[in-house]
Design a protein around this motif. Structure first.
Motif, PDB file in Angstrom:
ATOM      1  N   ASN A 142       0.826  -1.196   0.000  1.00 25.83           N
ATOM      2  CA  ASN A 142       0.000   0.000   0.000  1.00 25.83           C
ATOM      3  C   ASN A 142       0.871   1.261   0.000  1.00 25.83           C
ATOM      4  OD1 ASN A 142      -2.451   1.583   0.335  1.00 25.83           O
ATOM      5  ND2 ASN A 142      -1.771   1.901   2.441  1.00 25.83           N
ATOM      6  N   ASN A 143       0.677   2.108  -1.024  1.00 24.86           N
ATOM      7  CA  ASN A 143       1.386   3.392  -1.086  1.00 24.86           C
ATOM      8  C   ASN A 143       2.891   3.219  -0.918  1.00 24.86           C
ATOM      9  OD1 ASN A 143      -1.014   4.917  -1.411  1.00 24.86           O
ATOM     10  ND2 ASN A 143      -1.355   4.904   0.802  1.00 24.86           N
ATOM     11  N   SER A 161      -2.874  -1.730  -3.060  1.00 27.22           N
ATOM     12  CA  SER A 161      -3.836  -0.628  -2.991  1.00 27.22           C
ATOM     13  C   SER A 161      -3.121   0.712  -2.919  1.00 27.22           C
ATOM     14  CB  SER A 161      -4.745  -0.794  -1.763  1.00 27.22           C
ATOM     15  OG  SER A 161      -3.975  -0.796  -0.572  1.00 27.22           O
ATOM     16  N   SER A 163      -1.382   4.061  -3.997  1.00 24.53           N
ATOM     17  CA  SER A 163      -0.510   4.481  -5.097  1.00 24.53           C
ATOM     18  C   SER A 163       0.794   3.693  -5.030  1.00 24.53           C
ATOM     19  CB  SER A 163      -0.221   5.980  -4.999  1.00 24.53           C
ATOM     20  OG  SER A 163       0.685   6.387  -6.000  1.00 24.53           O
ATOM     21  N   VAL A 186      -5.680  -6.497  -6.781  1.00 27.66           N
ATOM     22  CA  VAL A 186      -5.439  -5.059  -6.863  1.00 27.66           C
ATOM     23  C   VAL A 186      -6.753  -4.370  -6.529  1.00 27.66           C
ATOM     24  CG1 VAL A 186      -4.733  -3.149  -8.334  1.00 27.66           C
ATOM     25  CG2 VAL A 186      -3.661  -5.396  -8.614  1.00 27.66           C
ATOM     26  N   SER A 187      -6.751  -3.601  -5.459  1.00 28.14           N
ATOM     27  CA  SER A 187      -7.984  -2.983  -4.982  1.00 28.14           C
ATOM     28  C   SER A 187      -8.507  -1.950  -5.975  1.00 28.14           C
ATOM     29  CB  SER A 187      -7.743  -2.307  -3.629  1.00 28.14           C
ATOM     30  OG  SER A 187      -7.355  -3.248  -2.660  1.00 28.14           O
ATOM     31  N   THR A 190      -6.844   1.731  -7.428  1.00 26.37           N
ATOM     32  CA  THR A 190      -5.393   1.742  -7.237  1.00 26.37           C
ATOM     33  C   THR A 190      -4.738   2.428  -8.433  1.00 26.37           C
ATOM     34  OG1 THR A 190      -5.419  -0.302  -5.949  1.00 26.37           O
ATOM     35  CG2 THR A 190      -3.334   0.282  -7.007  1.00 26.37           C
ATOM     36  N   SER A 217      -8.953   1.000 -11.748  1.00 27.37           N
ATOM     37  CA  SER A 217      -7.532   1.032 -11.390  1.00 27.37           C
ATOM     38  C   SER A 217      -6.679   1.326 -12.614  1.00 27.37           C
ATOM     39  CB  SER A 217      -7.095  -0.303 -10.778  1.00 27.37           C
ATOM     40  OG  SER A 217      -7.663  -0.482  -9.498  1.00 27.37           O
TER      41      SER A 217
END
Length: 290
Positions: A142-143, A161, A163, A186-187, A190, A217
């Motif tokens: 995540n990020n 999820s 960026s 992949v949420s 995203t 996404s």
């Protein structure tokens, strides 16, 4: 021991390469990239990250965006900027728009070769292991900012999820391999970015089970799954979707990745610094330990 702090360039946290070059005067555009990146750091920050090569067989697939061994279907209309290959399966359902003179190959020599090639690519990628690889922590990504190298997840399902950025650090030959021993999710919403010369054609996701890209996404790279591959609605892929099983899409856009670095590639320094010419406020550097 605390790190030595430079009055001009901030500091070199423990998470950064200890031998950073001096900060060069930054343009306002670079400063903006620093601010947008939020000072993100690599999951693998060691100075000894080994170089990784692209997988064997990938050159044979340079003109393809979608290849499946079983079947390909879409809800709504999917647009592809490259060829579609289907073999030995013949299940093809839905509306596809072919851009840039791309076409469907089903049961012909090109599809046979494409099907064989994704098998070669898959087995090459899943066989990758290295003492210098980075194990992705936990079950989520995540990020984060990733640098060239091999990343391995042993989660039953890795969830991506927020960026995700790929930073080539100015080396457009950098290869990124994310090996998921399990499933990939992949949420929705995203986003993925390419920084400092990173290229979608050199980003590879290999998944030993099923892979899913959530709705709306933006995905970068080649995704290759052993089991089914699916997308939610309105997914934008700069790369390729390959599966040794079925591919199910929904109003997707799949574009062939460019083979040269785009002039619009973002610039973001590896470790945040604040040169005198940069007038943006960055998060303070924390003292580095041994």
């Amino acid at each position: 021991a605390s790190s030595q702090i430079s009055s001009r360039c901030g500091c070199a946290p423990a998470t950064c390469i200890p031998t950073l070059p001096p900060c060069e005067p930054a343009t306002q555009e670079m400063c903006k990239s620093i601010a947008l990146s939020g000072g993100s750091i690599s999951l693998d920050s060691g100075p000894d990250r080994p170089l990784v090569r692209p997988p064997r067989g990938i050159k044979s697939l340079s003109g393809f965006t979608l290849v499946s061994s079983f079947g390909i279907s879409t809800n709504g209309t999917t647009t592809t900027g490259g060829d579609i290959g289907l073999y030995p399966g013949t299940y093809m359902v839905g509306s596809f728009v072919y851009m840039n003179s791309s076409q469907l190959h089903m049961g012909d020599a090109s599809s046979v070769n494409a099907s064989a090639s994704i098998s070669v690519v898959y087995h090459d990628l899943v066989s990758r292991s290295s003492a210098h690889s980075t194990s992705l922590p936990g079950i989520t990504l995540n990020n984060e900012v990733l640098f060239g190298g091999l990343y391995i997840s042993y989660a039953n399902m890795l969830t991506v999820s927020g960026s995700i950025s790929f930073d080539a650090e100015g080396d457009s030959s950098s290869v990124f391999i994310i090996k998921v021993v399990g499933a990939l999710h992949v949420s929705p919403y995203t986003s993925m970015k390419l920084l400092n010369g990173a290229m979608a054609s050199k980003v590879f996701w290999v998944v030993t089970s099923a892979g899913h890209i959530g709705r709306h996404s933006s995905f970068k790279g080649t995704l290759l799954t052993n089991s089914s591959l699916s997308t939610g609605n309105m997914v934008d892929v700069e790369g390729r979707l390959f599966s040794l099983n079925n591919v199910t899409l929904s109003n997707a856009l799949v574009s062939l990745p460019p083979l040269v670095v785009s002039s619009t590639t973002e610039i973001s320094p590896r470790c945040g610094c604040a040169p005198a010419t940069c007038h943006l406020t960055l998060p303070p550097c924390e003292p580095a330990t041994e």
